[in-house]
Design an enzyme around this catalytic site. Structure first.
Site, PDB file in Angstrom:
ATOM      1  N   GLY A 122     -56.688  75.697  -9.981  1.00  0.00           N
ATOM      2  CA  GLY A 122     -57.314  76.955 -10.408  1.00  0.00           C
ATOM      3  C   GLY A 122     -57.565  76.949 -11.905  1.00  0.00           C
TER       4      GLY A 122
ATOM      5  N   SER B 239     -61.819  74.421  -5.151  1.00  0.00           N
ATOM      6  CA  SER B 239     -61.960  73.531  -3.995  1.00  0.00           C
ATOM      7  C   SER B 239     -60.672  73.525  -3.181  1.00  0.00           C
ATOM      8  CB  SER B 239     -62.268  72.104  -4.448  1.00  0.00           C
ATOM      9  OG  SER B 239     -63.456  72.070  -5.195  1.00  0.00           O
TER      10      SER B 239
ATOM     11  N   GLU C  34     -58.887  63.331 -13.867  1.00  0.00           N
ATOM     12  CA  GLU C  34     -59.993  63.480 -12.930  1.00  0.00           C
ATOM     13  C   GLU C  34     -61.133  62.542 -13.302  1.00  0.00           C
ATOM     14  OE1 GLU C  34     -62.734  66.952 -10.923  1.00  0.00           O
ATOM     15  OE2 GLU C  34     -61.310  67.492 -12.481  1.00  0.00           O
TER      16      GLU C  34
HETATM   17  C1  LIG Z   1     -68.450  71.405  -5.988  1.00  0.00           C
HETATM   18  C2  LIG Z   1     -67.641  72.006  -7.078  1.00  0.00           C
HETATM   19  C3  LIG Z   1     -66.258  72.003  -6.988  1.00  0.00           C
HETATM   20  C4  LIG Z   1     -65.488  72.580  -7.984  1.00  0.00           C
HETATM   21  N1  LIG Z   1     -64.130  72.603  -7.835  1.00  0.00           N
HETATM   22  C5  LIG Z   1     -63.372  73.245  -8.759  1.00  0.00           C
HETATM   23  C6  LIG Z   1     -61.968  73.364  -8.596  1.00  0.00           C
HETATM   24  O1  LIG Z   1     -61.410  72.881  -7.614  1.00  0.00           O
HETATM   25  N2  LIG Z   1     -61.253  74.038  -9.503  1.00  0.00           N
HETATM   26  C7  LIG Z   1     -61.839  74.591 -10.603  1.00  0.00           C
HETATM   27  O2  LIG Z   1     -61.145  75.183 -11.409  1.00  0.00           O
HETATM   28  N3  LIG Z   1     -63.171  74.496 -10.808  1.00  0.00           N
HETATM   29  C8  LIG Z   1     -63.944  73.835  -9.902  1.00  0.00           C
HETATM   30  N4  LIG Z   1     -65.298  73.748 -10.083  1.00  0.00           N
HETATM   31  C9  LIG Z   1     -65.891  74.422 -11.229  1.00  0.00           C
HETATM   32  C10 LIG Z   1     -66.421  73.526 -12.308  1.00  0.00           C
HETATM   33  O3  LIG Z   1     -65.390  72.956 -13.055  1.00  0.00           O
HETATM   34  C11 LIG Z   1     -67.356  74.370 -13.159  1.00  0.00           C
HETATM   35  O4  LIG Z   1     -68.462  74.693 -12.352  1.00  0.00           O
HETATM   36  C12 LIG Z   1     -67.801  73.693 -14.410  1.00  0.00           C
HETATM   37  O5  LIG Z   1     -66.745  73.543 -15.316  1.00  0.00           O
HETATM   38  C13 LIG Z   1     -68.955  74.439 -15.087  1.00  0.00           C
HETATM   39  O6  LIG Z   1     -68.640  75.785 -15.257  1.00  0.00           O
HETATM   40  P1  LIG Z   1     -69.648  76.931 -14.750  1.00  0.00           P
HETATM   41  O7  LIG Z   1     -69.948  76.664 -13.353  1.00  0.00           O
HETATM   42  O8  LIG Z   1     -69.076  78.230 -15.114  1.00  0.00           O
HETATM   43  O9  LIG Z   1     -70.969  76.700 -15.555  1.00  0.00           O
HETATM   44  P2  LIG Z   1     -71.250  77.150 -17.066  1.00  0.00           P
HETATM   45  O10 LIG Z   1     -70.124  76.736 -17.935  1.00  0.00           O
HETATM   46  O11 LIG Z   1     -71.670  78.565 -17.083  1.00  0.00           O
HETATM   47  O12 LIG Z   1     -72.484  76.216 -17.401  1.00  0.00           O
HETATM   48  C14 LIG Z   1     -73.824  76.543 -17.006  1.00  0.00           C
HETATM   49  C15 LIG Z   1     -74.761  75.542 -17.681  1.00  0.00           C
HETATM   50  O13 LIG Z   1     -74.619  75.670 -19.110  1.00  0.00           O
HETATM   51  C16 LIG Z   1     -74.294  74.414 -19.678  1.00  0.00           C
HETATM   52  N5  LIG Z   1     -73.386  74.596 -20.810  1.00  0.00           N
HETATM   53  C17 LIG Z   1     -72.239  75.336 -20.883  1.00  0.00           C
HETATM   54  N6  LIG Z   1     -71.651  75.197 -22.071  1.00  0.00           N
HETATM   55  C18 LIG Z   1     -72.408  74.326 -22.784  1.00  0.00           C
HETATM   56  C19 LIG Z   1     -72.326  73.756 -24.093  1.00  0.00           C
HETATM   57  N7  LIG Z   1     -71.307  74.015 -24.928  1.00  0.00           N
HETATM   58  N8  LIG Z   1     -73.296  72.887 -24.466  1.00  0.00           N
HETATM   59  C20 LIG Z   1     -74.331  72.592 -23.645  1.00  0.00           C
HETATM   60  N9  LIG Z   1     -74.471  73.103 -22.408  1.00  0.00           N
HETATM   61  C21 LIG Z   1     -73.523  73.961 -21.991  1.00  0.00           C
HETATM   62  C22 LIG Z   1     -73.609  73.647 -18.549  1.00  0.00           C
HETATM   63  O14 LIG Z   1     -73.694  72.244 -18.759  1.00  0.00           O
HETATM   64  C23 LIG Z   1     -74.404  74.100 -17.357  1.00  0.00           C
HETATM   65  O15 LIG Z   1     -75.588  73.332 -17.262  1.00  0.00           O
HETATM   66  C24 LIG Z   1     -66.102  73.164  -9.102  1.00  0.00           C
HETATM   67  C25 LIG Z   1     -67.495  73.145  -9.214  1.00  0.00           C
HETATM   68  C26 LIG Z   1     -68.267  72.581  -8.221  1.00  0.00           C
HETATM   69  C27 LIG Z   1     -69.745  72.568  -8.360  1.00  0.00           C
END
Ligand SMILES: Cc1cc2nc3c(=O)[nH]c(=O)nc-3n(C[C@H](O)[C@H](O)[C@H](O)COP(=O)(O)OP(=O)(O)OC[C@H]3O[C@@H](n4cnc5c(N)ncnc54)[C@H](O)[C@@H]3O)c2cc1C
Lengths: 338, 394
Positions: free
Chosen positions: B131, B165, B248
């Site tokens: 989480g 996940s 990871e």
């Molecule tokens: C299939 C899947 C499984 C997952 N499993 C887990 C899990 O088990 N546990 C868990 O905790 N999380 C999990 N995640 C979450 C994952 O770690 C996050 O989706 C990821 O860290 C991105 O965060 P966000 O989705 O909030 O996107 P955001 O952070 O909102 O990003 C949106 C876009 O903005 C870009 N962006 C953000 N900040 C910057 C920056 N500083 N510079 C340039 N670009 C930027 C990103 O690259 C992206 O393109 C999972 C995600 C997926 C898709």
């Protein structure tokens, strides 16, 4: 599988870096644009490394990477890289091999056909003969339907060879219409030819990569220094991401090159394919780094006055020689689809 | 620099292959791409049994000692191991958080009692979820808001996680919480082990674009967590998030590259199947993928042998970014080869396409997750620029 440099290899790289920093500054490259003889003092230093031409490919690749980084002019690539490699591959006369390894005799290789392709061919016109004007001997590689030969000839005189002008004055390429002058020949088996080609591709990758690495490191340095909007341009994400991608391509190509060199030294089954991968990866890195290094420099990078273009030229030509990236991809496809 | 496998390495490979020959369950070879193996919220029984078998024979994480499902092998041998699995497309487990993230972190940062949870996490007896992400804390993980307030012997947890996940099947959650809201954001985070059956936890499955529900939202309302479940220092959780992410990234790149090499072989077969094997553009595109896959493999061997020790290196970012981006491009190329049937999923497609129908578009979609999860490609580029190349922060 061990990618770490031995102490001897690290020493070799450090020594060469010092030599090149002292003896091959950008001012020498500029001088060499106008005066072909300007490389002579550098050659006096580099001939001490000529033994590498018949040594391990791993050592030679480290050296040619540094030479590419410095865009070093002179006959080292033609003679120690190509000519010596061919002499070793065909097991030529040992007195000649010793003389080349001692840097006493300078040779080059005429093998690419009239289209500039490095493959077995019966073309009487050979092209892209590197630095032939600096060589005493030229090894001509020819092929018939079922056999290949190498003929070692004295340089036929300046009027016989025509320059193929390129954007890079740090190395000259020549075209030679050999007519039917080719006489006594040493046989070259397909395996020997393959060994020569693979090694040449690896060394050409090293040079290409070195030039790409120079463009990249100049851009990285500039990005840390140059300020706009009251901060270094290297703090802008668009610039950071460009540099991150360039560095990935350089790192990836370096790893591919070291793997190819190790495969040559081990005569591994992967050898030919690894050398195609190395040259393609170096070519990809070169194209990306030369374009983006200019972009990161802005207007100053587009000037003759700035040194960047000295290295960009080497990178541009190196990508096109000893097989373009696409040509090596096509060869890999032949292996994959065999 | 030397390319050869030592005799011990070859013996290692021989033992592994003999084991796989004898023990691989038939279902394992039919799993197409790790990542969509579970095909839903349940972990298939055969896969759980397989993970336990791997552990019991010292083949789950071979670099670990036997009590942790390994055989103390070298980093090079670990790479041999991962490549042989990927080449045969044999999954080790679907739920990687337990063995790839939680166990290494517990072993590195946990107390004795917590370290004792590692074997079950690696064997798959306990299913874990991680989480980290929240609705307002994704790439900017340090902005997480789920609160944990100390009350005697327990922390009382309130808040929400998302994209978690395996939350639907997990018994335990490796959960990052805010324990000091007044400290700078990196300095008020702690790591708790939370039993998923504790009252006050609600799991709402979210369906992936592939149609499978493989992750979830997790809501915490007055969830009481024993103070003994704190991992590492109070407010020292940020260092552990860095650890988790490194594990990871390090573990996934080898899988990623080996899978890419397998995908290139599949693209060759597909080009032959659809009669495009003489098309020079197609040949070049596939050869370019091969060039990327094989040079990335060399890069992996060259710089990242420390992987098996689980240590973190910013260079892992190269591998994470490059293998996930290349994977996406490779599956896209497969769709391209299928032409008008590239997005077809089953019924109505030519039977001559066989298993290739729908496979490439599905994998294409699955590959989207790889450039987001575990630190997006953009974040990897930031890391490379700032931590590897030393460029200044904005
Ligand atoms: C299939 C899947 C499984 C997952 N499993 C887990 C899990 O088990 N546990 C868990 O905790 N999380 C999990 N995640 C979450 C994952 O770690 C996050 O989706 C990821 O860290 C991105 O965060 P966000 O989705 O909030 O996107 P955001 O952070 O909102 O990003 C949106 C876009 O903005 C870009 N962006 C953000 N900040 C910057 C920056 N500083 N510079 C340039 N670009 C930027 C990103 O690259 C992206 O393109 C999972 C995600 C997926 C898709």
């Amino acid at each position: 599988m061990d990618f770490t440099l031995t102490d001897e290899q690290q020493l070799l790289v450090d020594t060469l870096r010092t030599v090149l920093a002292n003896e091959c500054p950008p001012s020498l490259l500029r001088e060499h644009h106008d005066c072909r003889g300007a490389h002579a003092p550098l050659w006096e230093h580099l001939r001490g490394f000529a033994e590498l031409g018949r040594g391990d490919a791993t050592d030679a690749c480290l050296v040619f990477d540094e030479l590419g980084y410095a865009a070093a002019p002179g006959p080292f690539f033609a003679s120690v890289g190509l000519f010596a490699g061919l002499l070793e591959a065909i097991d030529a006369d040992s007195a000649l091999r010793d003389a080349v390894a001692a840097g006493e005799v300078v040779g080059t290789v005429a093998a690419a056909d009239s289209q500039g392709i490095w493959h077995a061919n019966d073309d009487l016109v050979k092209t892209f003969i590197p630095d032939a004007d600096l060589a005493q001997l030229i090894a001509v590689v020819s092929a018939t339907d079922d056999a290949m030969f190498v003929t070692i000839l004295p340089h036929p005189g300046p009027s016989a060879l025509a320059e193929i002008e390129t954007v890079d004055p740090s190395r000259k390429y020549f075209r030679w219409d050999t007519g039917d002058e080719i006489g006594a020949a040493i046989p070259c088996t397909p395996m020997q030819w393959r060994a020569f080609l693979d090694r040449s591709f690896a060394l050409a990758s090293a040079e290409t990569l070195g030039a790409a690495r120079r463009c990249f490191s100049m851009a990285l340095e500039y990005a840390k220094e140059r300020e706009q909007f009251d901060r270094p341009i290297g703090s802008f994400q668009a610039i950071q991401h460009k540099l991150a991608e360039m560095s990935l391509l350089v790192e990836r190509a370096t790893a591919a090159l070291h793997y190819a060199a190790m495969a040559i030294d081990a005569d591994h089954a992967d050898r030919t394919s690894a050398c195609h991968v190395a040259k393609a990866a170096a070519g990809v890195a070169a194209r990306r780094c030369l374009k983006d290094s200019i972009q990161i420099h802005g207007g100053i990078g587009y000037t003759w006055e700035h040194d960047l273009h000295l290295f960009l030229r080497r990178a541009t030509v190196a990508e096109t020689q000893f097989g373009t990236t696409s040509w090596h991809h096509d060869r890999l496809a032949d292996v994959l689809f065999a | 620099m030397k390319l050869d496998w030592s005799e011990t390495d070859e013996r290692f490979r021989g033992e592994l292959l003999a084991f796989l020959e004898a023990k691989t369950p038939p279902e394992a070879t039919r799993v197409d791409f790790p990542g969509n193996a579970s095909g839903g919220d349940a972990i298939p029984a055969w896969l759980r049994a397989w993970q336990a078998t791997l552990f019991d024979h010292g083949w789950m994480i071979p670099g670990y000692p036997p009590e942790l499902g390994g055989r103390n092998c070298t980093p090079t041998q670990t790479m041999i191991y991962l490549e042989e699995f990927a080449r045969r497309r044999i999954p080790r487990a679907t739920h990687f958080p337990g063995y790839a993230i939680v166990a290494p972190s517990l072993l590195e940062f946990g107390n004795e009692q917590q370290r004792s949870l590692a074997p079950a996490a690696i064997r798959g007896d306990t299913v874990w979820c991680v989480g980290m992400s929240e609705p307002n804390a994704g790439s900017d993980l340090a902005s997480l808001r789920t609160r944990a307030v100390r009350d005697g012997d327990v922390f009382v947890v309130n808040g929400q996680k998302v994209w978690t996940s395996y939350a639907m099947v997990a018994q335990q959650c490796f959960c990052y919480v805010r324990t000091d809201p007044d400290a700078p954001k990196h300095k008020g985070i702690s790591l708790l082990i939370i039993d998923m059956d504790t009252p006050g936890i609600e799991v709402r499955p979210l369906t992936h674009i592939t149609g499978h529900a493989d992750f979830a939202e997790v809501f915490f309302t007055d969830v009481k967590v024993p103070v003994a479940n704190l991992v590492g220092e109070l407010n020292g959780g940020w260092a552990l998030t860095q650890g988790s992410l490194a594990h990871e990234r390090a573990g996934l790149w080898v899988d990623g590259v080996a899978r890419l090499e397998q995908t290139v072989r599949d693209l060759v077969d597909l080009a032959k199947l659809v009669g495009r094997h003489d098309d020079s553009g197609v040949r070049r595109a596939i050869a370019s993928m091969f060039e990327q896959a094989s040079s990335l493999r060399s890069l992996g061997y060259k710089g990242f042998a420390s992987y098996a020790q689980g240590s973190s290196a910013p260079e892992h970012s190269y591998m994470k970014m490059a293998s996930s981006e290349a994977g996406k491009a490779a599956f896209e190329l497969g769709m391209e080869l299928l032409g008008p049937f590239g997005a077809a999923t089953g019924a109505g497609s030519p039977t001559t396409l066989g298993d290739d129908t729908g496979r490439w578009v599905t994998s294409f979609y699955v590959s989207f997750a790889n450039t987001i999860a575990g630190g997006s490609s953009e974040i990897q580029r930031n890391i490379i620029a700032q931590r590897v190349l030393g460029l200044p922060r904005a």
